[in-house]
Design an enzyme around this catalytic site. Sequence first.
Site, PDB file in Angstrom:
ATOM      1  N   GLY A  22       0.809  -1.217   0.000  1.00 29.34           N
ATOM      2  CA  GLY A  22       0.000   0.000   0.000  1.00 29.34           C
ATOM      3  C   GLY A  22       0.837   1.258   0.000  1.00 29.34           C
ATOM      4  O   GLY A  22       0.498   2.247   0.657  1.00 29.34           O
ATOM      5  N   ASN A  24       1.549   3.441  -2.415  1.00 29.95           N
ATOM      6  CA  ASN A  24       1.333   4.487  -3.407  1.00 29.95           C
ATOM      7  C   ASN A  24       0.701   5.747  -2.827  1.00 29.95           C
ATOM      8  O   ASN A  24       0.661   6.784  -3.487  1.00 29.95           O
ATOM      9  CB  ASN A  24       0.458   3.967  -4.559  1.00 29.95           C
ATOM     10  CG  ASN A  24      -0.918   3.567  -4.091  1.00 29.95           C
ATOM     11  OD1 ASN A  24      -1.052   2.728  -3.207  1.00 29.95           O
ATOM     12  ND2 ASN A  24      -1.963   4.139  -4.681  1.00 29.95           N
ATOM     13  N   GLY A  26      -0.597   7.895   1.184  1.00 27.01           N
ATOM     14  CA  GLY A  26      -0.720   7.949   2.631  1.00 27.01           C
ATOM     15  C   GLY A  26       0.490   7.481   3.408  1.00 27.01           C
ATOM     16  O   GLY A  26       1.639   7.795   3.085  1.00 27.01           O
ATOM     17  N   SER A 146      -4.148  -0.413  14.522  1.00 22.65           N
ATOM     18  CA  SER A 146      -4.898   0.835  14.686  1.00 22.65           C
ATOM     19  C   SER A 146      -5.444   0.910  16.103  1.00 22.65           C
ATOM     20  O   SER A 146      -5.663  -0.115  16.759  1.00 22.65           O
ATOM     21  CB  SER A 146      -6.065   0.862  13.695  1.00 22.65           C
ATOM     22  OG  SER A 146      -7.013   1.856  14.030  1.00 22.65           O
ATOM     23  N   TYR A 172     -13.867  -3.750  11.131  1.00 16.56           N
ATOM     24  CA  TYR A 172     -12.553  -3.096  11.143  1.00 16.56           C
ATOM     25  C   TYR A 172     -11.826  -3.392  12.451  1.00 16.56           C
ATOM     26  O   TYR A 172     -10.631  -3.700  12.452  1.00 16.56           O
ATOM     27  CB  TYR A 172     -12.711  -1.586  10.956  1.00 16.56           C
ATOM     28  CG  TYR A 172     -11.395  -0.844  10.904  1.00 16.56           C
ATOM     29  CD1 TYR A 172     -10.544  -0.980   9.814  1.00 16.56           C
ATOM     30  CD2 TYR A 172     -11.005   0.001  11.943  1.00 16.56           C
ATOM     31  CE1 TYR A 172      -9.337  -0.300   9.752  1.00 16.56           C
ATOM     32  CE2 TYR A 172      -9.802   0.688  11.895  1.00 16.56           C
ATOM     33  CZ  TYR A 172      -8.970   0.539  10.799  1.00 16.56           C
ATOM     34  OH  TYR A 172      -7.770   1.213  10.753  1.00 16.56           O
TER      35      TYR A 172
END
Length: 305
Positions: A22, A24, A26, A146, A172
Amino acid sequence: MNVNWNEQHIPDQHGRVAVVTGANTGLGFEAARMLSERGASVVMAVRDVGKGKQAAARIAGDAVVQSLDLTSLDSIRSAAADLRAAYPRIDLLINNAGVMYTPKQITADGFELQFGTNHLGHFALTGLLLDRLLPVPGSRIVTVSSAGHRIRAGIHFDDLQWERSYSRVGAYGQAKLANLMFTYELQRRLAPGGTTVAVAAHPGVSNTELMRNAPAALRLPVTRLAPLLTQKPEMGALPVVRAATDPAVIGGQYYGPGNRGEVRGYPKLVASSAASHDQAVQQRLWAVSEELTGVTYSLTGTSPG
């Protein structure tokens, strides 16, 4: 001595290979950028190769793009085969990619999207690349969790894929709790005194694209109060990069922002929920993850399943 750990504290990374999922946008992009600027050869493992190449062009150092779709076990196996062919050694694997608060969707393999992408996809990728990490002195596997691992979170073995009912927040929370439990169980399974360690990190509340799927009741206040409630992606990436590079880090640790509530601030060692340390659940989750993905871990340096 308390130090505001920042980019200037990243040790020299020349000669090291870092795979960042991931990457690409942030947090993943910022982590890739920081590592590249300190000399690492960075592999940006992304679903959209076009966007990945655009992102790689913004990085001054050595950065290449690898196609990886964590919602597909076929894609994960293909990406792992490519990486194994290209790199006899991998120093850092940063399991960063993820989705958050998505509407009910399933992956190509029938997994609930958040659990399938955030946990099962990275579980499979790590297992398939493990023998490229194990022989490398100082190698690390960093998995991004998270603060959401505390919110309505549990490992729902009776309905892992949320087929009976669906809560985007609960799903989540389950996925991010699974990220931590995977890290802790992996660290125990790694050889005592071995060269590879497993570490976790979380970015606090960062202003990234992840919030686009949040329920309006949560997304709108965060958007309006973003300057007060969030931090820039480059700050959110610092706990991840510290977990990946700080020489003082040891296996099984968890890093996050240092300010009150772990929402913002420079990275420090933080604590995860009591639930995340339940070893019986960790072991059961590991067994289920192997069964669902078909990836069984070898911790003796032989080729993965």
